[in-house]
Design a protein around this motif. Structure first.
Motif, short mmCIF file in Angstrom:
data_model
loop_
_atom_site.label_atom_id
_atom_site.label_comp_id
_atom_site.label_asym_id
_atom_site.label_seq_id
_atom_site.Cartn_x
_atom_site.Cartn_y
_atom_site.Cartn_z
N ARG A 10 26.15 7.22 1.46
CA ARG A 10 25.94 6.26 2.53
C ARG A 10 24.94 6.83 3.53
N GLU A 11 24.12 5.96 4.08
CA GLU A 11 23.19 6.35 5.15
C GLU A 11 23.28 5.31 6.27
N VAL A 12 23.45 5.81 7.48
CA VAL A 12 23.60 4.95 8.65
C VAL A 12 22.55 5.31 9.68
N GLN A 13 21.83 4.30 10.16
CA GLN A 13 20.81 4.50 11.18
C GLN A 13 21.33 3.99 12.52
N GLY A 63 23.75 4.28 20.61
CA GLY A 63 24.94 4.50 19.79
C GLY A 63 25.31 3.35 18.89
N GLN A 64 24.65 2.20 19.03
CA GLN A 64 24.89 1.09 18.12
C GLN A 64 24.28 1.39 16.76
N VAL A 65 24.90 0.88 15.72
CA VAL A 65 24.33 1.01 14.38
C VAL A 65 23.25 -0.05 14.19
N ASN A 66 22.09 0.40 13.78
CA ASN A 66 20.98 -0.51 13.50
C ASN A 66 21.03 -1.02 12.06
N ALA A 67 21.41 -0.13 11.14
CA ALA A 67 21.49 -0.51 9.73
C ALA A 67 22.29 0.52 8.96
N TYR A 68 22.89 0.09 7.87
CA TYR A 68 23.53 1.05 6.97
C TYR A 68 23.45 0.55 5.54
N GLN A 69 23.56 1.50 4.61
CA GLN A 69 23.64 1.16 3.19
C GLN A 69 24.64 2.08 2.52
N LEU A 70 25.55 1.49 1.76
CA LEU A 70 26.54 2.24 1.00
C LEU A 70 26.30 1.96 -0.48
N THR A 71 26.06 3.03 -1.23
CA THR A 71 25.82 2.91 -2.67
C THR A 71 26.94 3.62 -3.41
N GLN A 72 27.63 2.90 -4.28
CA GLN A 72 28.71 3.48 -5.07
C GLN A 72 28.24 3.55 -6.53
N GLN A 73 27.79 4.72 -6.93
CA GLN A 73 27.24 4.86 -8.27
C GLN A 73 28.28 4.57 -9.35
N ALA A 118 29.00 0.88 -9.37
CA ALA A 118 27.79 0.04 -9.43
C ALA A 118 27.81 -1.04 -8.36
N ILE A 119 28.11 -0.63 -7.12
CA ILE A 119 28.15 -1.55 -5.98
C ILE A 119 27.25 -1.00 -4.88
N THR A 120 26.42 -1.87 -4.31
CA THR A 120 25.60 -1.51 -3.17
C THR A 120 25.77 -2.56 -2.09
N GLU A 121 26.01 -2.11 -0.86
CA GLU A 121 26.13 -3.05 0.25
C GLU A 121 25.31 -2.54 1.42
N SER A 122 24.81 -3.47 2.22
CA SER A 122 24.00 -3.08 3.37
C SER A 122 24.14 -4.12 4.48
N VAL A 123 23.95 -3.64 5.70
CA VAL A 123 23.94 -4.51 6.88
C VAL A 123 22.80 -4.04 7.78
N GLU A 124 22.06 -5.00 8.34
CA GLU A 124 20.97 -4.67 9.25
C GLU A 124 21.07 -5.55 10.49
N ARG A 125 20.95 -4.93 11.65
CA ARG A 125 20.96 -5.65 12.92
C ARG A 125 19.52 -6.00 13.28
N LYS A 126 19.26 -7.28 13.47
CA LYS A 126 17.95 -7.73 13.93
C LYS A 126 18.09 -8.33 15.33
N GLN A 127 17.00 -8.75 15.92
CA GLN A 127 17.06 -9.23 17.30
C GLN A 127 17.97 -10.44 17.46
N GLN A 128 17.93 -11.35 16.50
CA GLN A 128 18.69 -12.59 16.61
C GLN A 128 19.68 -12.81 15.47
N SER A 129 19.93 -11.78 14.67
CA SER A 129 20.82 -11.99 13.53
C SER A 129 21.39 -10.67 13.02
N ILE A 130 22.47 -10.79 12.26
CA ILE A 130 23.03 -9.71 11.47
C ILE A 130 22.85 -10.10 10.01
#
Length: 246
Positions: free
Chosen positions: A65-68, A73-83, A86-98
């Motif tokens: 996992r990598e978290v930016q 202190g807020q999380v801007n983005a993260y990605q979790l990869t489970q080899q 075989a699952i990958t998930e991510s979330v990114e915070r943008k100005q007007q959306s998640i």
């Protein structure tokens, strides 16, 4: 069917208060029923990036996992990869959306949720920073709520956090509660709260470093079956320059 907390929350807690390379923080993850070691979490932090490696009892990497983080202190983005699963998930915070994305079993699901710039939405490891910002209110007996970005639900869910007595918590039967401050997190909606078991997290009162976690894992096995509820014990770090992680 009764839901597990993992279907709503990725319960990984990290606090960033410094911007230099930090020592690794190790968490041993155990099966609640059998007490068997399931896997290990190794967390390292440098600048504004958190990296986590998950290894099974044999030392094989099963997830990364990598978290930016933003400077606040807020999380801007993260990605979790489970080899293994075989699952990958991510979330990114943008100005007007998640923006959320999950890839599993050859299928990709995406969702964009509108927010305003003033909305406080907790993403993944930003939860611990939210807790620490509300530390005094929680110790004063107040209940604190926020919205959490759930990739399982592809939505923002409202959760509630409050302090609990360590002597009546799960830690009382599974470890030393001396010097530990305990908190409980559950769904804020009382009508559906019974569907999901709460999670409990314990911090050292002197350093505010996480010491204990019991609740849903954020990983799945190679078969795709979720690990379910787990217990995590963290190695205590020196007070100077410590980091927090689930």
């Amino acid at each position: 069917m009764k839901l597990t907390l993992a279907s709503l929350l990725v319960a990984t807690l990290v606090s960033i208060e410094v911007h230099a390379a930090q020592p690794e923080l190790i968490g041993k993850v155990y099966d609640i029923q059998t007490q068997a070691l399931l896997y290990q979490e190794t967390h390292s932090f440098a600048d504004t990036t958190l990296k986590t490696s998950y290894t099974d009892a044999s030392g094989n990497v099963i997830g990364q996992r990598e978290v930016q983080f933003k400077p606040n202190g807020q999380v801007n983005a993260y990605q979790l990869t489970q080899q293994a699963a075989a699952i990958t998930e991510s979330v990114e915070r943008k100005q007007q959306s998640i923006d959320m994305s999950v890839s599993a079993a050859g299928k990709q699901t995406q969702q964009e949720i509108d927010i305003s710039q003033d909305d406080e939405v907790v993403i993944d490891a930003g939860f611990s920073n939210f807790l620490l910002r509300n530390w005094q209110n929680l110790l004063a007996g107040k209940k604190v709520t926020t919205r959490f970005a759930s990739t399982a639900q592809m939505d923002l869910i409202k959760v509630q956090l409050n302090q609990v007595d360590p002597q009546t918590s799960s830690l009382a039967d599974n470890g030393d509660t001396t010097g530990i401050v305990m908190f409980q997190m559950r769904l804020a909606n009382p009508l559906i709260r019974w569907l999901i078991s709460p999670i409990e997290v314990g911090y050292y009162a002197d350093t505010k470093q996480i010491a204990y976690y019991q609740g849903a894992s954020n990983l799945s096995k190679a078969s795709g079956e979720h690990y379910g509820d787990v217990r995590v014990i963290f190695e205590r770090q020196p007070q100077e320059g410590s980091i927090n992680a689930e």
